[in-house]
Design an enzyme around this catalytic site. Structure first.
Site, PDB file in Angstrom:
ATOM      1  N   CYS A   2       9.046  30.591  57.269  1.00 15.81           N
ATOM      2  CA  CYS A   2       7.830  30.986  57.205  1.00 15.81           C
ATOM      3  C   CYS A   2       6.802  30.041  56.536  1.00 15.81           C
ATOM      4  O   CYS A   2       7.094  29.118  56.513  1.00 15.81           O
ATOM      5  CB  CYS A   2       7.800  32.011  55.907  1.00 15.81           C
ATOM      6  N   ARG A  29       4.735  29.256  62.325  1.00 15.96           N
ATOM      7  CA  ARG A  29       5.898  29.292  61.877  1.00 15.96           C
ATOM      8  C   ARG A  29       6.605  30.592  61.762  1.00 15.96           C
ATOM      9  O   ARG A  29       7.672  30.775  61.000  1.00 15.96           O
ATOM     10  CB  ARG A  29       5.437  28.725  60.339  1.00 15.96           C
ATOM     11  N   ASN A 101       9.790  30.562  51.230  1.00 13.37           N
ATOM     12  CA  ASN A 101      10.067  30.027  52.609  1.00 13.37           C
ATOM     13  C   ASN A 101      11.612  29.519  52.269  1.00 13.37           C
ATOM     14  O   ASN A 101      11.743  28.899  51.371  1.00 13.37           O
ATOM     15  CB  ASN A 101       9.044  28.989  53.096  1.00 13.37           C
ATOM     16  N   GLY A 102      12.491  30.021  52.962  1.00 16.93           N
ATOM     17  CA  GLY A 102      13.948  29.822  52.806  1.00 16.93           C
ATOM     18  C   GLY A 102      14.841  30.937  52.914  1.00 16.93           C
ATOM     19  O   GLY A 102      14.490  32.135  53.410  1.00 16.93           O
ATOM     20  N   GLU A 465      15.641  20.649  80.060  1.00 12.97           N
ATOM     21  CA  GLU A 465      14.465  20.963  79.038  1.00 12.97           C
ATOM     22  C   GLU A 465      13.309  22.015  80.067  1.00 12.97           C
ATOM     23  O   GLU A 465      12.914  22.837  79.434  1.00 12.97           O
ATOM     24  CB  GLU A 465      13.559  19.587  79.213  1.00 12.97           C
ATOM     25  N   LYS A 469      12.328  25.691  78.571  1.00  8.99           N
ATOM     26  CA  LYS A 469      10.850  26.054  78.715  1.00  8.99           C
ATOM     27  C   LYS A 469      10.539  27.445  79.307  1.00  8.99           C
ATOM     28  O   LYS A 469       9.950  28.118  78.591  1.00  8.99           O
ATOM     29  CB  LYS A 469       9.992  25.096  79.349  1.00  8.99           C
ATOM     30  N   GLU A 472      12.459  30.155  76.962  1.00 13.81           N
ATOM     31  CA  GLU A 472      11.815  30.536  75.623  1.00 13.81           C
ATOM     32  C   GLU A 472      10.649  31.213  75.647  1.00 13.81           C
ATOM     33  O   GLU A 472      10.344  31.840  74.626  1.00 13.81           O
ATOM     34  CB  GLU A 472      11.843  29.210  74.672  1.00 13.81           C
ATOM     35  N   HIS A 488      31.453  23.737  90.638  1.00 17.16           N
ATOM     36  CA  HIS A 488      32.627  23.815  89.918  1.00 17.16           C
ATOM     37  C   HIS A 488      32.399  25.406  89.218  1.00 17.16           C
ATOM     38  O   HIS A 488      33.113  25.675  88.200  1.00 17.16           O
ATOM     39  CB  HIS A 488      32.834  22.734  88.760  1.00 17.16           C
ATOM     40  N   LYS A 588       8.304  27.723  65.091  1.00 21.82           N
ATOM     41  CA  LYS A 588       8.312  26.318  65.223  1.00 21.82           C
ATOM     42  C   LYS A 588       9.076  25.516  64.452  1.00 21.82           C
ATOM     43  O   LYS A 588       9.791  24.502  65.246  1.00 21.82           O
ATOM     44  CB  LYS A 588       6.738  25.749  65.010  1.00 21.82           C
TER      45      LYS A 588
HETATM   46  C1  AGP Z   1      11.583  23.671  71.957  1.00 20.38           C
HETATM   47  O1  AGP Z   1      10.602  24.229  72.761  1.00 20.38           O
HETATM   48  C2  AGP Z   1      11.657  24.141  70.670  1.00 20.38           C
HETATM   49  N1  AGP Z   1      10.430  24.312  69.960  1.00 20.38           N
HETATM   50  C3  AGP Z   1      13.113  23.749  70.081  1.00 20.38           C
HETATM   51  O2  AGP Z   1      13.936  24.007  70.933  1.00 20.38           O
HETATM   52  C4  AGP Z   1      12.644  22.592  69.167  1.00 20.38           C
HETATM   53  O3  AGP Z   1      12.798  21.470  69.849  1.00 20.38           O
HETATM   54  C5  AGP Z   1      14.184  22.427  68.300  1.00 20.38           C
HETATM   55  O4  AGP Z   1      14.007  23.397  67.083  1.00 20.38           O
HETATM   56  C6  AGP Z   1      13.899  20.972  67.282  1.00 20.38           C
HETATM   57  O5  AGP Z   1      12.961  21.150  66.354  1.00 20.38           O
HETATM   58  P1  AGP Z   1      12.542  19.580  65.986  1.00 20.38           P
HETATM   59  O6  AGP Z   1      12.294  18.711  67.134  1.00 20.38           O
HETATM   60  O7  AGP Z   1      11.539  20.023  65.054  1.00 20.38           O
HETATM   61  O8  AGP Z   1      13.768  19.152  65.279  1.00 20.38           O
END
Ligand code: AGP
Length: 592
Positions: A2, A29, A101-102, A465, A469, A472, A488, A588
């Site tokens: 959060c 967040r 937060n947590g 990657e 993208k 997600e 395989h 994020k």
């Molecule tokens: C990818 O688009 C994400 N935001 C996610 O996979 C991210 O890279 C991952 O949570 C790791 O975060 P960090 O680089 O802040 O450790």
């Protein structure tokens, strides 16, 4: 995950507009619910389920009276996203307000004890126990600070807590354990927040309280007390990110702004070359390297492994942070463990870093200055991407790659590779210029239920990657595969409805990848290739061809070939009517 903010102003002005502005900056967040509590001879609370803008339309946060207060934007973990579960939470007597937060592991136990003592709860969150415990200890005669300290002694789990009480109406108190929290000061007042973009507009001198310390904010300043309540001398760091960097600045979304900023992210990270050289000298001799990360940062780490092994000849493992416990048993004093993280706060990476500190040399490659991992690792390399707000990592990924290319190039004394990196910003700008073409062709892909991304060697992590993208933000199922692995098993899934995206730059792996491309083509797949401009073989075998500068060699390609894949995901997301900056269920920074 959060977002939390607290603010106390120097002058007696209403704080709500500032709190609203700060919390809006933290929407990445979490966006399940939002709320603000202010003090105006009584505690005022407005909160509801929904994203910040829609809740604000209903509740008009900026009209709230009061000279200090706290705010929260939620990513639900314990308790569904509902009005009742939105923060801030008050204790049952409505005299203490908190944001948290947590996650608290022992909240059920604590809640039952409080219920037995006659306390009534209104939410199904773990956080509400915090407000009630603080109140309980204040009723027993403790002041707010001591009551918070006593409360945290009861808590198991992770937390950053910001609280105030109407019984001590001149201060905000805050503390943390395994969750990020910064305190900052500026011309107008004193702030506390889960991370810096929240307060950049108002304060850029930042202090990061250590675990167990309590920050006390009044309109006269900031005090930080240790576990025993003793004042400690704190030192602030000036954050050189500007407020503009964290704004959309005319772009429709943060994601497209951040894709466009990637050439700068590379350029600015290249300025760290001297510092990286010094870090390498200080680290000295290592027999083995292990890279640890999550998500996009994990994909950057795979590229790191390939570079370090092929250029420096040092054995190198790469491991997902949440799976690191077995590999961790093999770390020793000859191992360098490298952690890659945008936020520097990712829980699993931090836990692995704690382990690595016991046995090995540790290096963190981090974008956010002053974040937890910057303090916890022995050596730090700072990527220079600026603040990244879009949940999908883009510019921080290319900045991480730049840092790891510099590291590998310098440790192996491969000056030619290091020099070649200075061409990358121009290649990226060229790739971004293809956005209108990619926007047009994205319409061909929004029907898809599944998509496959193929790459070999250095292009394999690019495939991973690219697929991440797509899934997600568009919610299309996508998988990245090592091109040679397709036959395989996964080849069975290929038919004329499945788009296959092939990353095929010119180089050593090209002929084999071309064979794989032909294999999927023969099974009717819709092939989109990313390769060197003018390649007739690719043109012949692909339905769509995104042409890149032919000077980009295979080894450099990961820094550039990811750009069209990011753009493709962005435009497919828009076609499908989703918000690329706020993908469902994601946040994020993953601090739990
Ligand atoms: C990818 O688009 C994400 N935001 C996610 O996979 C991210 O890279 C991952 O949570 C790791 O975060 P960090 O680089 O802040 O450790």
């Amino acid at each position: 995950m959060c977002g939390i903010v607290g603010c106390i102003l120097k002058e007696k002005n209403d704080v709500a507009p500032i709190l609203f502005d700060c919390i809006s900056k933290l929407e990445y967040r979490g966006y399940d619910s939002v709320g603000i509590a202010t003090y105006d001879n009584k505690i005022n609370v407005r909160k509801a389920k929904g994203d910040i803008e829609s809740v604000n339309e209903k509740l008009r946060f900026k009209n709230m009276k009061g000279i200090f207060g706290i705010a929260h934007t939620r990513w639900a973990s314990t308790g569904k996203p509902t009005d009742e579960n939105a923060h801030p939470h008050l204790d049952a007597t409505k005299s203490v307000a908190i944001v948290h937060n947590g996650t608290l592991e022992n909240y059920t136990e604590l809640k039952n004890e409080l219920i037995n003592e006659g306390c009534k709860f209104t939410s199904t969150t773990d956080s509400e126990v915090i407000a009630n415990l603080i109140k309980k200890y204040m009723s027993n005669g403790l002041n707010l600070e001591d009551a918070l300290r006593k409360t945290t002694e009861q808590l198991k789990g992770s937390y950053a807590i910001v609280a105030f009480s109407k019984d001590e109406p001149d201060k905000i108190v805050a503390t943390r354990q395994d969750s990020p929290l910064i305190v900052a000061y500026g011309k107008t007042g004193y702030f506390v927040a889960s991370d810096t973009p929240a307060v950049l507009e108002y304060a850029r001198d930042v202090i990061r309280p250590r675990e167990g310390e309590i920050a006390i904010l009044s309109n006269e300043g900031i005090d930080i007390h240790d576990k025993n309540g003793k004042s400690i001398k704190w030192k602030s760091t000036y954050i050189d990110w500007t407020p503009e960097m964290a704004r959309k600045e005319g772009f429709d979304h943060y994601m497209i702004k951040e894709i466009t900023e990637q050439s700068d992210a590379v350029k600015n990270t290249l300025t760290q070359k001297g510092k990286i050289q010094k870090v390498i000298e200080k680290i000295g001799k290592v027999k083995r390297i292990c890279l640890v990360a999550c998500g996009t940062s994990y994909h950057a780490s795979i590229t790191g492994k390939y570079l370090i092994e092929s250029l420096a000849g040092i054995a190198c493992d790469v491991v997902i942070a949440s799976e690191a416990k077995y590999t961790a048993k093999t770390w020793d004093e000859d191992t360098l463990v490298i952690f890659i993280s945008q936020s520097g706060e990712t829980y699993d990476s931090r836990m692995a870093l704690k382990e690595a500190r016991k046995t090995s040399k540790t290096l963190a490659i981090v974008n956010v200055a002053g974040s937890a991992m910057c303090e916890e690792a022995e050596f730090v390399i700072q990527t220079q991407a600026g603040p990244e707000i879009g949940v999908a990592a883009t510019k921080t990924y290319v900045a991480q790659l730049t840092a790891i290319y510099l590291f590998a190039g310098l440790i192996s004394k491969n000056n030619a590779l290091v020099d070649e990196l200075y061409n990358v910003p121009a290649y990226i700008d060229e790739a971004v210029k293809q956005k209108d073409y990619i926007k047009e062709l994205s319409k061909r892909y929004d029907f898809a239920d599944d998509a496959f991304y193929l790459g070999r060697g250095f292009s394999y992590p690019v495939a991973l990657e690219g697929a991440l993208k797509l899934k997600e933000i568009t919610y299309i199922h996508a998988e990245g595969y090592a091109a040679g692995e397709l036959k395989h098993g996964p080849l069975a899934l290929i038919d004329e409805k499945v788009p296959v995206i092939v990353i095929i730059p010119p180089g050593e792996d090209y002929p084999k990848t071309m064979t794989n491309l032909e294999e999927v083509k023969a099974r009717g797949a819709i092939v989109l290739s990313v390769g060197a401009k003018g390649d007739e073989n690719i043109t012949k075998n692909s339905n769509v061809f995104i042409e890149m500068n032919p000077k980009i060699r295979e080894i450099i390609a990961p820094l550039v070939y990811i750009v069209p894949l990011q753009l493709l995901s962005y435009y497919v997301t828009l076609d499908k009517g989703f918000d690329p900056d706020r993908p469902r269920n994601l946040a994020k920074v993953i601090t739990v």
